[in-house]
Design a protein around this motif. Structure first.
Motif, PDB file in Angstrom:
ATOM      1  N   HIS A 132       0.711  -1.092  -0.062  1.00  0.00           N
ATOM      2  CA  HIS A 132      -0.057   0.044  -0.007  1.00  0.00           C
ATOM      3  C   HIS A 132       0.785   1.305  -0.035  1.00  0.00           C
ATOM      4  O   HIS A 132       0.325   2.347  -0.005  1.00  0.00           O
ATOM      5  CB  HIS A 132      -0.935   0.136   1.308  1.00  0.00           C
ATOM      6  CG  HIS A 132      -1.944  -0.889   1.237  1.00  0.00           C
ATOM      7  ND1 HIS A 132      -2.083  -2.383   1.307  1.00  0.00           N
ATOM      8  CD2 HIS A 132      -3.407  -0.784   0.483  1.00  0.00           C
ATOM      9  CE1 HIS A 132      -3.203  -2.968   1.141  1.00  0.00           C
ATOM     10  NE2 HIS A 132      -3.906  -1.890   0.455  1.00  0.00           N
TER      11      HIS A 132
ATOM     12  N   LEU B 209      -1.242  -1.652  -4.030  1.00  0.00           N
ATOM     13  CA  LEU B 209      -2.695  -1.622  -3.575  1.00  0.00           C
ATOM     14  C   LEU B 209      -3.233  -0.682  -3.015  1.00  0.00           C
ATOM     15  O   LEU B 209      -2.374   0.200  -2.703  1.00  0.00           O
ATOM     16  CB  LEU B 209      -2.473  -3.020  -2.679  1.00  0.00           C
ATOM     17  CG  LEU B 209      -1.764  -4.335  -3.100  1.00  0.00           C
ATOM     18  CD1 LEU B 209      -1.683  -5.292  -2.133  1.00  0.00           C
ATOM     19  CD2 LEU B 209      -2.779  -4.712  -4.546  1.00  0.00           C
TER      20      LEU B 209
ATOM     21  N   GLU C 154      -7.997   2.468  -7.581  1.00  0.00           N
ATOM     22  CA  GLU C 154      -7.962   1.730  -6.557  1.00  0.00           C
ATOM     23  C   GLU C 154      -7.618   0.012  -6.897  1.00  0.00           C
ATOM     24  O   GLU C 154      -8.396  -0.391  -7.549  1.00  0.00           O
ATOM     25  CB  GLU C 154      -9.375   1.621  -5.762  1.00  0.00           C
ATOM     26  CG  GLU C 154      -9.545   3.174  -4.944  1.00  0.00           C
ATOM     27  CD  GLU C 154     -10.658   3.276  -4.382  1.00  0.00           C
ATOM     28  OE1 GLU C 154     -11.441   2.072  -4.181  1.00  0.00           O
ATOM     29  OE2 GLU C 154     -11.326   4.460  -4.070  1.00  0.00           O
TER      30      GLU C 154
ATOM     31  N   GLU D 103      -7.000  -4.096  -5.606  1.00  0.00           N
ATOM     32  CA  GLU D 103      -7.140  -5.008  -4.657  1.00  0.00           C
ATOM     33  C   GLU D 103      -6.446  -6.274  -5.353  1.00  0.00           C
ATOM     34  O   GLU D 103      -6.525  -6.578  -6.644  1.00  0.00           O
ATOM     35  CB  GLU D 103      -8.600  -5.426  -4.417  1.00  0.00           C
ATOM     36  CG  GLU D 103      -9.516  -4.277  -3.746  1.00  0.00           C
ATOM     37  CD  GLU D 103     -10.624  -4.791  -3.327  1.00  0.00           C
ATOM     38  OE1 GLU D 103     -11.205  -5.750  -3.447  1.00  0.00           O
ATOM     39  OE2 GLU D 103     -11.458  -4.008  -2.923  1.00  0.00           O
TER      40      GLU D 103
END
Length: 152
Positions: free
Chosen positions: A16, A91, A56, A58
């Motif tokens: 992240h 991520l 975004e 995932e």
């Protein structure tokens, strides 16, 4: 700074945190290699006339790491002179202009590392379970399908 030869390195990082091109480049640096090829995928500000404000991401991390290692095995079979391979993928939220993926590959000569980097990003997009949502200025969002993706 010269690094010791050592064994070939296959590095994967899903994070992240903001990505560092220098970190990827340093991780594939090798005294016997005259080429380091880098691919940087960034968030662009538009898609089909809509203003994108962020992406975004995932991932199913264990499977993503496993699929990346399969790509590395394929790269080593196709381009045996490739020395080190590193993929860092972001991520979570990735704002416009920031990197979502950085790929670095070293080899003694540029041809192998350039071809291997292209193969790596194309195959990553087709096989690795990392999903992208585009968030638009108009308070809308859309999960994106990779055209290259094999499971859709």
């Amino acid at each position: 700074m010269a690094k010791a030869e050592g064994d070939p390195r296959d590095l994967v990082k899903l994070t992240h945190d903001k990505l560092s091109v220098d970190t990827v480049s340093d991780s594939v640096t090798c005294p016997s290699c005259g080429a380091i090829s880098i691919f940087i995928g960034t968030t662009r500000n538009s898609f089909e006339g809509m203003k994108v404000v962020q992406l975004e991401y995932e991932a199913y991390i264990p499977m993503a790491e496993s699929e990346l290692r399969k790509i590395y095995t394929d790269i080593r079979a196709r381009w045996p002179t490739v020395r080190h391979i590193c993929v860092h993928h972001r991520l979570g939220v990735v704002p416009v202009t920031e990197a979502s993926v950085v790929i670095g590959i070293s080899s003694p000569h540029r041809g192998d590392s350039l071809e291997a980097v292209q193969y790596c990003i194309d195959t990553l997009k087709a096989t690795v379970p990392i999903w992208k949502k585009e968030v638009y200025e108009a308070d809308e969002s859309c999960w994106k399908e990779n055209k290259e993706c094999q499971w859709t």
